[in-house]
Structure formats: structure tokens, C-alpha cells
Write a protein that holds these residues in place. Structure first.
Motif, PDB file in Angstrom:
ATOM      1  N   PRO A 151      52.224  36.482  35.756  1.00 59.21           N
ATOM      2  CA  PRO A 151      52.355  35.786  34.471  1.00 59.21           C
ATOM      3  C   PRO A 151      53.628  36.247  33.765  1.00 59.21           C
ATOM      4  CG  PRO A 151      50.800  37.602  34.267  1.00 59.21           C
ATOM      5  CD  PRO A 151      51.187  37.522  35.729  1.00 59.21           C
ATOM      6  N   THR A 152      54.059  35.482  32.783  1.00 58.38           N
ATOM      7  CA  THR A 152      55.144  35.953  31.924  1.00 58.38           C
ATOM      8  C   THR A 152      54.550  36.997  30.989  1.00 58.38           C
ATOM      9  OG1 THR A 152      54.695  34.265  30.266  1.00 58.38           O
ATOM     10  CG2 THR A 152      56.350  33.725  31.969  1.00 58.38           C
ATOM     11  N   MET A 153      55.383  37.740  30.309  1.00 59.02           N
ATOM     12  CA  MET A 153      54.883  38.762  29.384  1.00 59.02           C
ATOM     13  C   MET A 153      54.089  38.119  28.255  1.00 59.02           C
ATOM     14  SD  MET A 153      54.899  41.968  29.512  1.00 59.02           S
ATOM     15  CE  MET A 153      53.520  42.555  28.597  1.00 59.02           C
ATOM     16  N   SER A 154      54.566  36.992  27.736  1.00 60.12           N
ATOM     17  CA  SER A 154      53.839  36.325  26.655  1.00 60.12           C
ATOM     18  C   SER A 154      52.479  35.825  27.141  1.00 60.12           C
ATOM     19  CB  SER A 154      54.664  35.184  26.054  1.00 60.12           C
ATOM     20  OG  SER A 154      54.972  34.218  27.025  1.00 60.12           O
ATOM     21  N   LYS A 155      52.392  35.378  28.373  1.00 58.51           N
ATOM     22  CA  LYS A 155      51.110  34.937  28.943  1.00 58.51           C
ATOM     23  C   LYS A 155      50.165  36.137  29.120  1.00 58.51           C
ATOM     24  CE  LYS A 155      48.467  31.942  31.199  1.00 58.51           C
ATOM     25  NZ  LYS A 155      47.813  30.805  30.601  1.00 58.51           N
ATOM     26  N   ALA A 156      50.699  37.275  29.552  1.00 58.68           N
ATOM     27  CA  ALA A 156      49.873  38.479  29.714  1.00 58.68           C
ATOM     28  C   ALA A 156      49.313  38.920  28.363  1.00 58.68           C
ATOM     29  CB  ALA A 156      50.694  39.609  30.353  1.00 58.68           C
ATOM     30  N   VAL A 157      50.142  38.895  27.327  1.00 59.94           N
ATOM     31  CA  VAL A 157      49.688  39.263  25.982  1.00 59.94           C
ATOM     32  C   VAL A 157      48.630  38.272  25.498  1.00 59.94           C
ATOM     33  CG1 VAL A 157      50.413  39.450  23.559  1.00 59.94           C
ATOM     34  CG2 VAL A 157      51.801  40.477  25.362  1.00 59.94           C
ATOM     35  N   PHE A 158      48.844  36.992  25.775  1.00 62.48           N
ATOM     36  CA  PHE A 158      47.865  35.961  25.398  1.00 62.48           C
ATOM     37  C   PHE A 158      46.523  36.219  26.089  1.00 62.48           C
ATOM     38  CE2 PHE A 158      45.794  31.864  26.151  1.00 62.48           C
ATOM     39  CZ  PHE A 158      45.650  31.404  24.847  1.00 62.48           C
ATOM     40  N   MET A 159      46.567  36.537  27.375  1.00 63.55           N
ATOM     41  CA  MET A 159      45.332  36.809  28.121  1.00 63.55           C
ATOM     42  C   MET A 159      44.604  38.030  27.554  1.00 63.55           C
ATOM     43  SD  MET A 159      46.272  35.922  32.111  1.00 63.55           S
ATOM     44  CE  MET A 159      47.717  36.953  32.230  1.00 63.55           C
ATOM     45  N   LEU A 160      45.359  39.045  27.152  1.00 62.75           N
ATOM     46  CA  LEU A 160      44.751  40.249  26.567  1.00 62.75           C
ATOM     47  C   LEU A 160      44.069  39.951  25.236  1.00 62.75           C
ATOM     48  CD1 LEU A 160      47.452  42.953  27.292  1.00 62.75           C
ATOM     49  CD2 LEU A 160      45.087  42.980  28.098  1.00 62.75           C
ATOM     50  N   GLY A 161      44.666  39.089  24.441  1.00 63.56           N
ATOM     51  CA  GLY A 161      44.154  38.819  23.108  1.00 63.56           C
ATOM     52  C   GLY A 161      43.113  37.725  23.024  1.00 63.56           C
TER      53      GLY A 161
ATOM     54  N   PHE B  55      66.675  40.288  39.642  1.00 67.05           N
ATOM     55  CA  PHE B  55      66.015  40.518  38.369  1.00 67.05           C
ATOM     56  C   PHE B  55      65.634  39.181  37.759  1.00 67.05           C
ATOM     57  CE2 PHE B  55      65.890  41.185  33.795  1.00 67.05           C
ATOM     58  CZ  PHE B  55      65.066  42.291  33.716  1.00 67.05           C
ATOM     59  N   SER B  56      64.448  39.128  37.157  1.00 67.96           N
ATOM     60  CA  SER B  56      64.007  37.912  36.483  1.00 67.96           C
ATOM     61  C   SER B  56      63.167  38.303  35.277  1.00 67.96           C
ATOM     62  CB  SER B  56      63.177  37.039  37.434  1.00 67.96           C
ATOM     63  OG  SER B  56      61.893  37.604  37.635  1.00 67.96           O
ATOM     64  N   ILE B  57      62.692  37.312  34.541  1.00 65.27           N
ATOM     65  CA  ILE B  57      61.831  37.608  33.394  1.00 65.27           C
ATOM     66  C   ILE B  57      60.499  38.198  33.837  1.00 65.27           C
ATOM     67  CG2 ILE B  57      62.879  35.866  31.912  1.00 65.27           C
ATOM     68  CD1 ILE B  57      60.367  34.127  32.438  1.00 65.27           C
ATOM     69  N   LYS B  58      60.196  38.120  35.117  1.00 61.58           N
ATOM     70  CA  LYS B  58      58.950  38.668  35.642  1.00 61.58           C
ATOM     71  C   LYS B  58      59.084  40.124  36.082  1.00 61.58           C
ATOM     72  CE  LYS B  58      56.823  34.545  35.695  1.00 61.58           C
ATOM     73  NZ  LYS B  58      56.078  33.927  36.733  1.00 61.58           N
ATOM     74  N   SER B  59      60.299  40.650  36.112  1.00 59.40           N
ATOM     75  CA  SER B  59      60.512  42.033  36.551  1.00 59.40           C
ATOM     76  C   SER B  59      59.858  43.039  35.612  1.00 59.40           C
ATOM     77  CB  SER B  59      62.003  42.322  36.687  1.00 59.40           C
ATOM     78  OG  SER B  59      62.586  41.473  37.655  1.00 59.40           O
ATOM     79  N   ASP B  60      59.984  42.815  34.304  1.00 70.12           N
ATOM     80  CA  ASP B  60      59.356  43.718  33.331  1.00 70.12           C
ATOM     81  C   ASP B  60      57.839  43.609  33.347  1.00 70.12           C
ATOM     82  OD1 ASP B  60      61.736  44.801  32.525  1.00 70.12           O
ATOM     83  OD2 ASP B  60      61.977  43.446  30.818  1.00 70.12           O
ATOM     84  N   VAL B  61      57.339  42.439  33.699  1.00 67.78           N
ATOM     85  CA  VAL B  61      55.889  42.223  33.778  1.00 67.78           C
ATOM     86  C   VAL B  61      55.289  43.161  34.818  1.00 67.78           C
ATOM     87  CG1 VAL B  61      54.086  40.541  34.353  1.00 67.78           C
ATOM     88  CG2 VAL B  61      56.053  39.843  32.992  1.00 67.78           C
ATOM     89  N   TYR B  62      55.999  43.348  35.915  1.00 73.33           N
ATOM     90  CA  TYR B  62      55.524  44.251  36.968  1.00 73.33           C
ATOM     91  C   TYR B  62      55.358  45.665  36.412  1.00 73.33           C
ATOM     92  CZ  TYR B  62      55.139  46.791  41.316  1.00 73.33           C
ATOM     93  OH  TYR B  62      54.681  47.607  42.323  1.00 73.33           O
ATOM     94  N   GLY B  63      56.370  46.158  35.719  1.00 73.50           N
ATOM     95  CA  GLY B  63      56.312  47.495  35.127  1.00 73.50           C
ATOM     96  C   GLY B  63      55.179  47.625  34.130  1.00 73.50           C
ATOM     97  N   TYR B  64      54.954  46.574  33.344  1.00 77.05           N
ATOM     98  CA  TYR B  64      53.851  46.577  32.385  1.00 77.05           C
ATOM     99  C   TYR B  64      52.506  46.687  33.118  1.00 77.05           C
ATOM    100  CZ  TYR B  64      50.311  45.040  29.166  1.00 77.05           C
ATOM    101  OH  TYR B  64      49.165  44.978  28.434  1.00 77.05           O
ATOM    102  N   GLY B  65      52.358  45.969  34.220  1.00 77.73           N
ATOM    103  CA  GLY B  65      51.120  46.026  34.995  1.00 77.73           C
ATOM    104  C   GLY B  65      50.849  47.414  35.544  1.00 77.73           C
TER     105      GLY B  65
END
Length: 157
Positions: A102-112, A19-29
Motif C-alpha cells: 500500500p502507499t503510506m497514506s493507504k497504510a495510515v487509513f487502514m490503521l485508523g 526508489f519509489s513512493i513504496k520504498s518508505d512503506v517497506y521500512g514502516y512495515g
């Protein structure tokens, strides 16, 4: 070709318990792609050998036809440019190796921030997971054996 549906669970966690900080990013994708398409990731796509939403979207993305997967009931009430961007971010989030996501914060940044140029996504985690050994880095960045054979050095006392 083996495929086991793990839903929203990152492959490194599902297969190796890592598990890492990138695990939740996968689920979000996965969730992002499901929302755009109004289809479940576990659905079987007859024309696609990968038999899941991520594989189907990836194939259409590579062919430049990712808009083919957008839910038809949306009836063009969206900006095509923004939908393509959301699909691309979704694909970035489900890349095979956690180190590529990407990290979750990077994904949110890219979206916005529509003016931010997005990288081209690498292959998602859906193809032949029997050769996936749980590494969070691509093979080119690993220092272990390429054929998964360990070497034991025997020394006398």
C-alpha cells in the motif's frame, strides 16, 4: 537459500537502487513489526529457516499463530483484534513487490479505520533474494524474459 539483512531498506532499492513512493512503506512495515514484537528484524530465529523477524512473523501468520510473536511484557494490555490488524498491515507493507504494497497514506487509513477489510498479505521480501531482479511488479505482470536472458536482434545496415 540466500538472505542478506537490509534492515529497513526496501529490497528493490537495496538490490537494484530503484526508489519509489513504496520504498518508505517497506521500512514502516519493518518498524511496525519490530514494535509489536520488541525484536529486531536482524535477529536470528533458530526455528525459522529465514533467520529474520519478517520471515518468522510471516510463518506464524500463515499458521494462524501471529499472536505468538507479540511482546510478552505487554501482558495482554491490548486488543487482540487490533494487534492482529497491525501485524497484517505490517505484512502488507513488507510484501516482496513494491506494486503490491500500500502507499503510506493507504497504510495510515487502514490503521485508523478498523471497519475496512484488509487484503491477505502476499509473501514478504525475505526469501532467496538471488532470484529477485528488482522488478517492482510480480513476474506475471512483466513483459521481459522469464529467464533473464536478453535477446539481441542483429540487423544489417
Amino acid at each position: 537459500m540466500a538472505y542478506t539483512d537490509h534492515g529497513y531498506i526496501a529490497p528493490e532499492y537495496a538490490l537494484q537502487g530503484r526508489f519509489s513512493i513504496k520504498s518508505d512503506v517497506y521500512g514502516y512495515g519493518v518498524l511496525s513489526l519490530e514494535i509489536i514484537t520488541s525484536q529486531r528484524n536482524s535477529g536470528c530465529y533458530q526455528m525459522n529457516p529465514f533467520c529474520n523477524l519478517i520471515g518468522h512473523v510471516w510463518e506464524l501468520w500463515k499458521e494462524g499463530r501471529c499472536m505468538d510473536i507479540v511482546d510478552k511484557s505487554m501482558d495482554k494490555t491490548y486488543s487482540e483484534e487490533m494487534v492482529v490488524r497491525c501485524i497484517q498491515i505490517g505484512l502488507l507493507c513488507v510484501q516482496r513487490y513494491a506494486s503490491d504494497r500500500p502507499t503510506m497514506s493507504k497504510a495510515v487509513f487502514m490503521l485508523g479505520n478498523a471497519d475496512v477489510v484488509l487484503p491477505f498479505p502476499k509473501q514478504p521480501a525475505f526469501i532467496d533474494e538471488s532470484d529477485y531482479n528488482g522488478d517492482i511488479q510480480p513476474a506475471s505482470n512483466r513483459t521481459c524474459s522469464v529467464n533473464r536472458v536478453t535477446i539481441s536482434v542483429v540487423e544489417a545496415r
